[in-house]
Scaffold this motif. Structure first.
Motif, PDB file in Angstrom:
ATOM      1  N   ALA A  76       0.838  -1.193   0.000  1.00 20.85           N
ATOM      2  CA  ALA A  76       0.000   0.000   0.000  1.00 20.85           C
ATOM      3  C   ALA A  76       0.878   1.250   0.000  1.00 20.85           C
ATOM      4  O   ALA A  76       0.552   2.259  -0.638  1.00 20.85           O
ATOM      5  N   SER A  77       2.012   1.172   0.654  1.00 18.31           N
ATOM      6  CA  SER A  77       2.873   2.354   0.796  1.00 18.31           C
ATOM      7  C   SER A  77       3.380   2.888  -0.544  1.00 18.31           C
ATOM      8  O   SER A  77       3.581   4.090  -0.703  1.00 18.31           O
ATOM      9  N   GLN A  78       3.595   2.013  -1.505  1.00 19.49           N
ATOM     10  CA  GLN A  78       4.052   2.524  -2.802  1.00 19.49           C
ATOM     11  C   GLN A  78       2.941   3.305  -3.520  1.00 19.49           C
ATOM     12  O   GLN A  78       3.215   4.215  -4.290  1.00 19.49           O
ATOM     13  N   ASN A 150      -8.984   2.540   9.787  1.00 17.28           N
ATOM     14  CA  ASN A 150      -7.699   2.898  10.359  1.00 17.28           C
ATOM     15  C   ASN A 150      -7.194   1.783  11.273  1.00 17.28           C
ATOM     16  O   ASN A 150      -7.610   1.669  12.426  1.00 17.28           O
ATOM     17  N   THR A 151      -6.323   1.002  10.699  1.00 19.36           N
ATOM     18  CA  THR A 151      -5.812  -0.239  11.279  1.00 19.36           C
ATOM     19  C   THR A 151      -5.257  -0.050  12.688  1.00 19.36           C
ATOM     20  O   THR A 151      -5.467  -0.880  13.566  1.00 19.36           O
ATOM     21  N   ILE A 152      -4.539   1.038  12.874  1.00 18.77           N
ATOM     22  CA  ILE A 152      -3.852   1.264  14.147  1.00 18.77           C
ATOM     23  C   ILE A 152      -4.824   1.758  15.217  1.00 18.77           C
ATOM     24  O   ILE A 152      -4.796   1.311  16.353  1.00 18.77           O
ATOM     25  N   SER A 170      -9.463   5.796  -1.998  1.00 14.02           N
ATOM     26  CA  SER A 170      -9.567   5.199  -0.667  1.00 14.02           C
ATOM     27  C   SER A 170      -8.609   4.031  -0.459  1.00 14.02           C
ATOM     28  O   SER A 170      -8.551   3.110  -1.276  1.00 14.02           O
ATOM     29  N   ASP A 171      -7.895   4.087   0.640  1.00 17.30           N
ATOM     30  CA  ASP A 171      -7.060   2.971   1.099  1.00 17.30           C
ATOM     31  C   ASP A 171      -7.931   2.070   1.965  1.00 17.30           C
ATOM     32  O   ASP A 171      -8.358   2.470   3.049  1.00 17.30           O
ATOM     33  N   VAL A 172      -8.225   0.884   1.461  1.00 19.33           N
ATOM     34  CA  VAL A 172      -9.085  -0.044   2.208  1.00 19.33           C
ATOM     35  C   VAL A 172      -8.309  -1.272   2.703  1.00 19.33           C
ATOM     36  O   VAL A 172      -8.897  -2.328   2.941  1.00 19.33           O
ATOM     37  N   GLN A 194      -2.316  -8.073   2.738  1.00 20.35           N
ATOM     38  CA  GLN A 194      -1.850  -8.852   3.897  1.00 20.35           C
ATOM     39  C   GLN A 194      -2.650  -8.622   5.168  1.00 20.35           C
ATOM     40  O   GLN A 194      -2.345  -9.208   6.198  1.00 20.35           O
ATOM     41  N   LYS A 195      -3.676  -7.757   5.095  1.00 23.34           N
ATOM     42  CA  LYS A 195      -4.514  -7.564   6.264  1.00 23.34           C
ATOM     43  C   LYS A 195      -5.699  -8.535   6.210  1.00 23.34           C
ATOM     44  O   LYS A 195      -5.873  -9.341   7.087  1.00 23.34           O
ATOM     45  N   ASN A 196      -6.475  -8.434   5.162  1.00 20.25           N
ATOM     46  CA  ASN A 196      -7.726  -9.204   5.176  1.00 20.25           C
ATOM     47  C   ASN A 196      -7.888 -10.170   4.007  1.00 20.25           C
ATOM     48  O   ASN A 196      -8.938 -10.779   3.858  1.00 20.25           O
TER      49      ASN A 196
HETATM   50  C1  LIG Z   1      -0.772  -1.865   6.677  1.00 23.55           C
HETATM   51  C2  LIG Z   1      -1.364  -0.686   6.040  1.00 23.55           C
HETATM   52  C3  LIG Z   1      -0.665   0.082   5.089  1.00 23.55           C
HETATM   53  C4  LIG Z   1       0.763  -0.219   4.685  1.00 23.55           C
HETATM   54  O1  LIG Z   1       0.804  -1.368   3.925  1.00 23.55           O
HETATM   55  P1  LIG Z   1       2.143  -1.889   3.257  1.00 23.55           P
HETATM   56  O2  LIG Z   1       1.642  -2.930   2.319  1.00 23.55           O
HETATM   57  O3  LIG Z   1       3.003  -2.419   4.349  1.00 23.55           O
HETATM   58  O4  LIG Z   1       2.792  -0.750   2.553  1.00 23.55           O
HETATM   59  C5  LIG Z   1      -1.303   1.146   4.512  1.00 23.55           C
HETATM   60  N1  LIG Z   1      -2.564   1.465   4.842  1.00 23.55           N
HETATM   61  C6  LIG Z   1      -3.260   0.762   5.753  1.00 23.55           C
HETATM   62  C7  LIG Z   1      -4.658   1.163   6.068  1.00 23.55           C
HETATM   63  C8  LIG Z   1      -2.687  -0.327   6.378  1.00 23.55           C
HETATM   64  O5  LIG Z   1      -3.381  -1.013   7.287  1.00 23.55           O
END
Ligand SMILES: *Cc1c(COP(=O)(O)O)cnc(C)c1O
Length: 360
Positions: A76-78, A150-152, A170-172, A194-196
């Protein structure tokens, strides 16, 4: 040693069924005599894998024909860079800052243009989602950016912001496929899988076709240009083959489970078990405004650092892994993604009750 209940925020728990299937196919994928890891990404067998993965995802999310699905690398970071590089025609974008991931995206975008933070919840350590019904959206904004879950911090947008006609990005990452979404409301939906969804190494970008063009910022690397990836059906170079294969299996698992409506129901029931407990506990407290609570990531605290540490250690002993909160927040966090069975949450709550009684 058996499998634990893994509450990791990511990389995270995957459906056991999927892992078993992958294990069975490890040495000989469907009579090819080789592992998917050893296979050419241009082979017939792999072509079927990636095409089916895309079609299954389209079915699950009801993705319209005028959207491309890209399977990319770089996480996601890229995309924090790729998005402005591809979308900034006026070199202006508006960001809603609801946590560290949104903030990182905002900071990265500043390398490429004028970037406005039109709303933020940083004043209360990102424990809520700001009112986004009437934001000062820039006249010439190329897009409005959010991090939807927001994962954190454990918050989630329950209504999308009013972008006043501007493209929504949107970052999902941490709510991907956790419930139905209306794809037509977005210009880009993207997330690391890698989250869901699957193993680290794949990021999925769902992008409306009119946003894909050669008109990108000067110096945009070939690989980061959406047009390169779209024109080549994600096969411009070697894609993360094995990761995509596992994602494909998870898509099939989700279809078998009944699709995203059913997942939403299951996720709501599952999260309720934990939130209901937190709401009545005298020891454990949720850290997020109730109406903004995520179904996927549930942070909580006891209010006492030593007690938090004791809880995390004893929980680990009892087979509940990765409950330590993010290093910037402290306390605990239970990530309860699609693949976490309800039973895992029920057992966690039973363990929390017992801990509370013993340590009251
Ligand atoms: C984990 C996460 C990222 C970062 O993901 P990477 O694949 O490690 O770059 C970005 N956005 C959200 C919402 C995340 O949970």
């Amino acid at each position: 040693m058996g499998r634990v209940y893994n509450f990791s925020a990511g990389p995270a728990v995957l459906p056991e069924e999927v892992l078993k299937e992958a294990a069975e196919e490890m040495l000989d994928y469907k009579g090819t005599g080789m592992s998917v890891m050893e296979m050419s990404h241009r082979s017939k067998a792999y072509d079927t894998i990636i095409k089916e993965a895309e079609q299954d995802l389209r079915d699950l999310m009801n993705i319209p024909d005028n959207y491309k699905v890209l399977f990319l690398q770089g996480g996601a970071s890229q995309q924090f860079a790729a998005i402005p590089m591809n979308l900034m025609k006026n070199k202006v974008a508006d960001y809603i800052i609801t946590g560290q991931w949104a903030k990182k995206a905002y900071q990265e975008a500043q390398k490429y243009g004028k970037v406005n933070a039109v709303a933020s919840s940083e004043d209360e350590t990102f424990s809520y989602i700001p009112d986004c019904s009437d934001l000062p959206i820039s006249e010439d904004a190329d897009y409005v950016y959010i991090c939807e879950n927001n994962t954190i911090y454990g918050t989630k947008f329950k209504t999308l912001p009013n972008t006043k006609g501007k493209t929504l990005v949107s970052d999902v990452s941490s709510c991907f496929l956790s419930e139905p979404v209306d794809v037509t409301k977005y210009g880009i939906i993207y997330g690391g899988v890698q989250k869901n969804i699957g193993p680290a190494g794949v990021v999925i970008v769902i992008i409306r076709e009119d946003l894909i063009s050669d008109d990108v910022l000067e110096g945009t690397p070939t690989m980061l240009k959406y047009k390169t990836q779209a024109d080549n059906d994600s096969l411009y170079n070697t894609p993360p083959c094995y990761g995509i294969y596992i994602c494909g299996k998870v898509f099939k698992w989700l279809k078998k489970m009944g699709g995203l409506e059913v997942m939403k129901q299951k996720n709501e029931e599952k999260a309720k078990v934990l939130y209901d407990f937190l709401d009545q506990s005298k020891m454990f407290k949720g850290t997020v405004r109730k109406e903004d609570r995520s179904l996927m990531n549930v942070p909580f605290v006891t209010g006492d650092k030593d007690l938090d540490a004791k809880f995390v250690a004893e929980a680990k002993e009892a087979g509940f892994e990765n409950l330590k909160g993010h290093r910037t927040v402290g306390g605990m966090r239970a990530s309860i993604y699609n693949a976490m069975p309800k039973e895992g949450v029920e057992k966690l709550v039973a363990f929390m009750k017992e801990f509370e009684n013993k340590n009251a």
